[in-house]
Design a protein around this motif. Structure first.
Motif, PDB file in Angstrom:
ATOM      1  N   ASP A 161       0.821  -1.221   0.000  1.00 11.17           N
ATOM      2  CA  ASP A 161       0.000   0.000   0.000  1.00 11.17           C
ATOM      3  C   ASP A 161       0.852   1.267   0.000  1.00 11.17           C
ATOM      4  O   ASP A 161       0.329   2.367   0.165  1.00 11.17           O
ATOM      5  CB  ASP A 161      -0.936   0.003   1.212  1.00 11.17           C
ATOM      6  N   LYS A 162       2.173   1.088  -0.154  1.00 10.00           N
ATOM      7  CA  LYS A 162       3.141   2.191  -0.220  1.00 10.00           C
ATOM      8  C   LYS A 162       3.151   3.035   1.057  1.00 10.00           C
ATOM      9  O   LYS A 162       3.343   4.240   1.022  1.00 10.00           O
ATOM     10  CB  LYS A 162       2.898   3.057  -1.454  1.00 10.00           C
ATOM     11  N   LEU A 163       2.940   2.364   2.193  1.00 13.12           N
ATOM     12  CA  LEU A 163       2.967   3.044   3.479  1.00 13.12           C
ATOM     13  C   LEU A 163       4.334   2.964   4.148  1.00 13.12           C
ATOM     14  O   LEU A 163       4.587   3.669   5.114  1.00 13.12           O
ATOM     15  CB  LEU A 163       1.900   2.455   4.413  1.00 13.12           C
ATOM     16  N   LEU A 164       5.202   2.090   3.649  1.00 13.40           N
ATOM     17  CA  LEU A 164       6.562   1.982   4.187  1.00 13.40           C
ATOM     18  C   LEU A 164       7.478   2.822   3.311  1.00 13.40           C
ATOM     19  O   LEU A 164       7.844   2.427   2.219  1.00 13.40           O
ATOM     20  CB  LEU A 164       7.052   0.527   4.175  1.00 13.40           C
ATOM     21  N   ASP A 165       7.797   3.998   3.800  1.00 10.93           N
ATOM     22  CA  ASP A 165       8.641   4.870   2.989  1.00 10.93           C
ATOM     23  C   ASP A 165       9.916   5.294   3.708  1.00 10.93           C
ATOM     24  O   ASP A 165      10.761   5.954   3.133  1.00 10.93           O
ATOM     25  CB  ASP A 165       7.866   6.093   2.508  1.00 10.93           C
ATOM     26  N   GLU A 166      10.067   4.885   4.948  1.00  6.83           N
ATOM     27  CA  GLU A 166      11.285   5.207   5.671  1.00  6.83           C
ATOM     28  C   GLU A 166      12.283   4.057   5.521  1.00  6.83           C
ATOM     29  O   GLU A 166      11.903   2.887   5.504  1.00  6.83           O
ATOM     30  CB  GLU A 166      10.989   5.455   7.146  1.00  6.83           C
ATOM     31  N   GLU A 167      13.549   4.419   5.446  1.00  6.15           N
ATOM     32  CA  GLU A 167      14.589   3.424   5.251  1.00  6.15           C
ATOM     33  C   GLU A 167      14.529   2.329   6.312  1.00  6.15           C
ATOM     34  O   GLU A 167      14.619   1.140   5.996  1.00  6.15           O
ATOM     35  CB  GLU A 167      15.962   4.096   5.266  1.00  6.15           C
ATOM     36  N   LYS A 168      14.351   2.704   7.561  1.00  7.48           N
ATOM     37  CA  LYS A 168      14.347   1.705   8.638  1.00  7.48           C
ATOM     38  C   LYS A 168      13.212   0.699   8.460  1.00  7.48           C
ATOM     39  O   LYS A 168      13.381  -0.484   8.751  1.00  7.48           O
ATOM     40  CB  LYS A 168      14.289   2.366  10.013  1.00  7.48           C
ATOM     41  N   ASP A 169      12.075   1.150   7.970  1.00  2.89           N
ATOM     42  CA  ASP A 169      10.956   0.242   7.747  1.00  2.89           C
ATOM     43  C   ASP A 169      11.252  -0.737   6.608  1.00  2.89           C
ATOM     44  O   ASP A 169      10.929  -1.923   6.691  1.00  2.89           O
ATOM     45  CB  ASP A 169       9.669   1.020   7.434  1.00  2.89           C
ATOM     46  N   LEU A 170      11.867  -0.235   5.549  1.00  2.00           N
ATOM     47  CA  LEU A 170      12.231  -1.089   4.420  1.00  2.00           C
ATOM     48  C   LEU A 170      13.282  -2.116   4.833  1.00  2.00           C
ATOM     49  O   LEU A 170      13.201  -3.288   4.446  1.00  2.00           O
ATOM     50  CB  LEU A 170      12.727  -0.238   3.251  1.00  2.00           C
ATOM     51  N   LEU A 171      14.237  -1.691   5.642  1.00  3.28           N
ATOM     52  CA  LEU A 171      15.261  -2.620   6.133  1.00  3.28           C
ATOM     53  C   LEU A 171      14.660  -3.651   7.082  1.00  3.28           C
ATOM     54  O   LEU A 171      15.054  -4.821   7.052  1.00  3.28           O
ATOM     55  CB  LEU A 171      16.393  -1.853   6.813  1.00  3.28           C
ATOM     56  N   ASN A 172      13.720  -3.234   7.905  1.00  3.47           N
ATOM     57  CA  ASN A 172      13.036  -4.192   8.790  1.00  3.47           C
ATOM     58  C   ASN A 172      12.302  -5.250   7.970  1.00  3.47           C
ATOM     59  O   ASN A 172      12.350  -6.435   8.305  1.00  3.47           O
ATOM     60  CB  ASN A 172      12.064  -3.477   9.720  1.00  3.47           C
ATOM     61  N   LEU A 173      11.632  -4.827   6.908  1.00  3.33           N
ATOM     62  CA  LEU A 173      10.915  -5.777   6.062  1.00  3.33           C
ATOM     63  C   LEU A 173      11.899  -6.731   5.382  1.00  3.33           C
ATOM     64  O   LEU A 173      11.671  -7.949   5.357  1.00  3.33           O
ATOM     65  CB  LEU A 173      10.060  -5.048   5.022  1.00  3.33           C
ATOM     66  N   ALA A 174      12.983  -6.208   4.868  1.00  5.96           N
ATOM     67  CA  ALA A 174      13.989  -7.067   4.227  1.00  5.96           C
ATOM     68  C   ALA A 174      14.543  -8.078   5.220  1.00  5.96           C
ATOM     69  O   ALA A 174      14.697  -9.267   4.898  1.00  5.96           O
ATOM     70  CB  ALA A 174      15.109  -6.212   3.637  1.00  5.96           C
ATOM     71  N   THR A 175      14.820  -7.628   6.427  1.00  2.00           N
ATOM     72  CA  THR A 175      15.331  -8.527   7.460  1.00  2.00           C
ATOM     73  C   THR A 175      14.308  -9.600   7.813  1.00  2.00           C
ATOM     74  O   THR A 175      14.656 -10.775   7.969  1.00  2.00           O
ATOM     75  CB  THR A 175      15.738  -7.722   8.708  1.00  2.00           C
ATOM     76  N   LEU A 176      13.048  -9.211   7.916  1.00  2.00           N
ATOM     77  CA  LEU A 176      11.983 -10.192   8.183  1.00  2.00           C
ATOM     78  C   LEU A 176      11.912 -11.229   7.071  1.00  2.00           C
ATOM     79  O   LEU A 176      11.742 -12.418   7.340  1.00  2.00           O
ATOM     80  CB  LEU A 176      10.638  -9.494   8.330  1.00  2.00           C
ATOM     81  N   TYR A 177      12.025 -10.783   5.833  1.00  2.89           N
ATOM     82  CA  TYR A 177      12.009 -11.730   4.715  1.00  2.89           C
ATOM     83  C   TYR A 177      13.135 -12.755   4.849  1.00  2.89           C
ATOM     84  O   TYR A 177      12.918 -13.946   4.655  1.00  2.89           O
ATOM     85  CB  TYR A 177      12.154 -11.001   3.378  1.00  2.89           C
ATOM     86  N   VAL A 178      14.331 -12.289   5.180  1.00  2.00           N
ATOM     87  CA  VAL A 178      15.460 -13.210   5.339  1.00  2.00           C
ATOM     88  C   VAL A 178      15.182 -14.174   6.488  1.00  2.00           C
ATOM     89  O   VAL A 178      15.360 -15.388   6.348  1.00  2.00           O
ATOM     90  CB  VAL A 178      16.782 -12.441   5.558  1.00  2.00           C
ATOM     91  N   GLU A 179      14.737 -13.650   7.606  1.00  4.84           N
ATOM     92  CA  GLU A 179      14.476 -14.482   8.783  1.00  4.84           C
ATOM     93  C   GLU A 179      13.355 -15.499   8.543  1.00  4.84           C
ATOM     94  O   GLU A 179      13.365 -16.574   9.120  1.00  4.84           O
ATOM     95  CB  GLU A 179      14.129 -13.609   9.981  1.00  4.84           C
ATOM     96  N   ARG A 180      12.409 -15.132   7.693  1.00  3.63           N
ATOM     97  CA  ARG A 180      11.267 -16.011   7.419  1.00  3.63           C
ATOM     98  C   ARG A 180      11.472 -16.847   6.158  1.00  3.63           C
ATOM     99  O   ARG A 180      10.534 -17.353   5.560  1.00  3.63           O
ATOM    100  CB  ARG A 180       9.975 -15.190   7.275  1.00  3.63           C
ATOM    101  N   GLU A 181      12.734 -16.978   5.762  1.00  2.00           N
ATOM    102  CA  GLU A 181      13.128 -17.820   4.640  1.00  2.00           C
ATOM    103  C   GLU A 181      12.495 -17.403   3.314  1.00  2.00           C
ATOM    104  O   GLU A 181      12.060 -18.233   2.514  1.00  2.00           O
ATOM    105  CB  GLU A 181      12.860 -19.288   4.953  1.00  2.00           C
ATOM    106  N   GLN A 182      12.470 -16.094   3.091  1.00  4.08           N
ATOM    107  CA  GLN A 182      12.018 -15.533   1.821  1.00  4.08           C
ATOM    108  C   GLN A 182      13.106 -14.579   1.295  1.00  4.08           C
ATOM    109  O   GLN A 182      12.853 -13.403   1.069  1.00  4.08           O
ATOM    110  CB  GLN A 182      10.691 -14.800   2.010  1.00  4.08           C
ATOM    111  N   PRO A 183      14.313 -15.117   1.107  1.00  5.28           N
ATOM    112  CA  PRO A 183      15.435 -14.241   0.764  1.00  5.28           C
ATOM    113  C   PRO A 183      15.319 -13.555  -0.599  1.00  5.28           C
ATOM    114  O   PRO A 183      15.830 -12.446  -0.764  1.00  5.28           O
ATOM    115  CB  PRO A 183      16.636 -15.170   0.803  1.00  5.28           C
ATOM    116  N   LEU A 184      14.661 -14.180  -1.541  1.00  4.31           N
ATOM    117  CA  LEU A 184      14.533 -13.536  -2.849  1.00  4.31           C
ATOM    118  C   LEU A 184      13.736 -12.236  -2.730  1.00  4.31           C
ATOM    119  O   LEU A 184      14.090 -11.220  -3.324  1.00  4.31           O
ATOM    120  CB  LEU A 184      13.885 -14.474  -3.870  1.00  4.31           C
TER     121      LEU A 184
END
Length: 86
Positions: free
Chosen positions: A10-33
């Motif tokens: 929904d384009k609500l994550l626009d701060e760098e820290k939020d984008l990095l948190n999401l990327a980290t969650l993806y890695v932790e939840r085995e969705q690295p791509l």
């Protein structure tokens, strides 16, 4: 993770820290791509800084996703930024 993905879509994550948190969650939840692609887009458009730590996160994501060439490139970019080589 689902709430963060929805906010991103929904384009609500626009701060760098939020984008990095999401990327980290993806890695932790085995969705690295997803993590790698997200970082690729946002480091490309400047919304995530190309710091050594961010480059290493991208490298880890690409490696876990099975793309060794992109992983190597990201790690080399991190090393070049810090002046180290491996």
């Amino acid at each position: 993770l689902a709430a963060m993905e929805r906010a991103y879509q929904d384009k609500l994550l626009d701060e760098e820290k939020d984008l990095l948190n999401l990327a980290t969650l993806y890695v932790e939840r085995e969705q690295p791509l997803k993590a790698a692609q997200l970082l690729d887009v946002h480091m490309g458009d400047g919304s995530v800084a190309k710091t050594p730590d961010n480059q290493r996160l991208a490298g880890k994501a690409w490696a876990l996703a099975g793309d060794e060439d992109r992983a190597k490139n990201a790690m080399q970019a991190a090393d070049a930024t810090t002046g180290t080589s491996k």
